[in-house]
Design a protein around this motif. Sequence first.
Motif, PDB file in Angstrom:
ATOM      1  N   GLU A  45       0.824  -1.208   0.000  1.00 24.80           N
ATOM      2  CA  GLU A  45       0.000   0.000   0.000  1.00 24.80           C
ATOM      3  C   GLU A  45       0.859   1.260   0.000  1.00 24.80           C
ATOM      4  OE1 GLU A  45      -3.912  -1.924   2.245  1.00 24.80           O
ATOM      5  OE2 GLU A  45      -2.523  -0.642   3.370  1.00 24.80           O
ATOM      6  N   PHE A  48       2.186   1.661  -3.448  1.00 24.38           N
ATOM      7  CA  PHE A  48       1.143   2.237  -4.290  1.00 24.38           C
ATOM      8  C   PHE A  48       0.967   3.724  -3.991  1.00 24.38           C
ATOM      9  CE2 PHE A  48      -3.364   3.158  -5.289  1.00 24.38           C
ATOM     10  CZ  PHE A  48      -3.343   2.866  -6.640  1.00 24.38           C
ATOM     11  N   TYR A 179      -4.222  -1.410  -8.288  1.00 26.52           N
ATOM     12  CA  TYR A 179      -4.237  -2.124  -7.009  1.00 26.52           C
ATOM     13  C   TYR A 179      -5.482  -3.002  -6.958  1.00 26.52           C
ATOM     14  CZ  TYR A 179      -3.122  -2.940  -2.089  1.00 26.52           C
ATOM     15  OH  TYR A 179      -2.747  -3.529  -0.907  1.00 26.52           O
ATOM     16  N   PHE A 270      -0.460  -4.379  -8.285  1.00 31.14           N
ATOM     17  CA  PHE A 270      -0.403  -4.863  -6.904  1.00 31.14           C
ATOM     18  C   PHE A 270      -1.601  -5.781  -6.679  1.00 31.14           C
ATOM     19  CE2 PHE A 270       1.517  -0.669  -7.092  1.00 31.14           C
ATOM     20  CZ  PHE A 270       2.717  -0.832  -6.409  1.00 31.14           C
ATOM     21  N   ASP A 272      -3.420  -8.085  -3.733  1.00 30.03           N
ATOM     22  CA  ASP A 272      -3.454  -8.364  -2.296  1.00 30.03           C
ATOM     23  C   ASP A 272      -4.456  -9.482  -2.000  1.00 30.03           C
ATOM     24  OD1 ASP A 272      -3.408  -8.363   0.449  1.00 30.03           O
ATOM     25  OD2 ASP A 272      -3.760  -6.213   0.677  1.00 30.03           O
TER      26      ASP A 272
END
Length: 360
Positions: A45, A48, A179, A270, A272
């Motif tokens: 994070e 990002f 993201y 990214f 997650d």
Amino acid sequence: MSTNFFFKKFTIEDFRVFRSISFDKIKRINIISGINGSGKSSLIETMFLSIDLNNPTCLVRPFQWRGIPLSGDDLKILFPSDSMKGKVSAKTLSGDYFIDLSYGPPARDMIMSASRNLDPTARNAYSQLSAPNAEGVSILAKKGNIAAEPSRWFMSQNGDNINATGIGLDNQIGVAGVYLSQFAPLPPREMAEYVSKLMKQGQKGKIIEYMKMLSPGVKDLAVFQDGQVAQTYVALGDDKFTPLALMGGGFKALAEMVVSVMVSRNGIVFIDELDSALHFSVIPKLWGVLAEIANLENVQIFAITHSRETIASAATGIKDSGKSSDFQYVRIDDMDTHHRCVHYNIDEIQDAIELHVEVR
């Protein structure tokens, strides 16, 4: 091994959960794990954040994704040190980059900047900035040997509202990022924009080809307008188009990852913890496909997982794709006074799995 991907090294001091962490030896594909609370999400994070500084909500987007309400002086939780100051630095393809963050009153020139703009949003920001005892987070971002004015934000909080004013925001790091997480899936509109862009580039067949590798029933792909909203539709074996948003979570996650990497040329994706929705049998094929696309489009990937199976299967799929040198697995360890990144290549991961050595 191609090394023209963006991040080469990333360091955080006194920000989020980190007193200090240095993430070096970064590769094109980086799968990250560690025990709960070790800082996996905080790391990516913050990475990002470093490329998202032109967004006035950049500091609080992770809280918004998780539906965490903010009020009062909650922005202080971004700083683990009593000094309320943090630093982020990165070595990148385009040079060194530095970000200073601190909690306290705004600088005088930030108040003056807001007062010069008389639209309603700026007037609200000015009233917050100039209020007695106003406090918030100051961000100063500067590229290494560039003489240009640094990019600056001041962000304050008023109940649930975040007010922000900025200076020099044209001087950003200049790389695109996507993201993806279980908390922040791509909205149907955004997914449709990505698919439309790729279709205009003549890549519809390539999307279908990749999706067939992962789900052989895929026959066609389209973007249709539903009222005011464009949505991605997928045709399976019966030739009927179904909104992607209504399909299974695993299929939707696969499509989001493939399309996001395809559309992010010269950028970063990214991911997650999207593996929880995936059947174990598809994970090696998925990572083989992502490795192929990432190499073709020059995309860098950072992905978080808790799953030993995902780590092993990703290593297998990437090795089978011939992209072993692009990959590493990184475990984050919390050492009390600092955090440490432990790096493994594909052979080390496969040896550890075979010998039943815990690497998470």
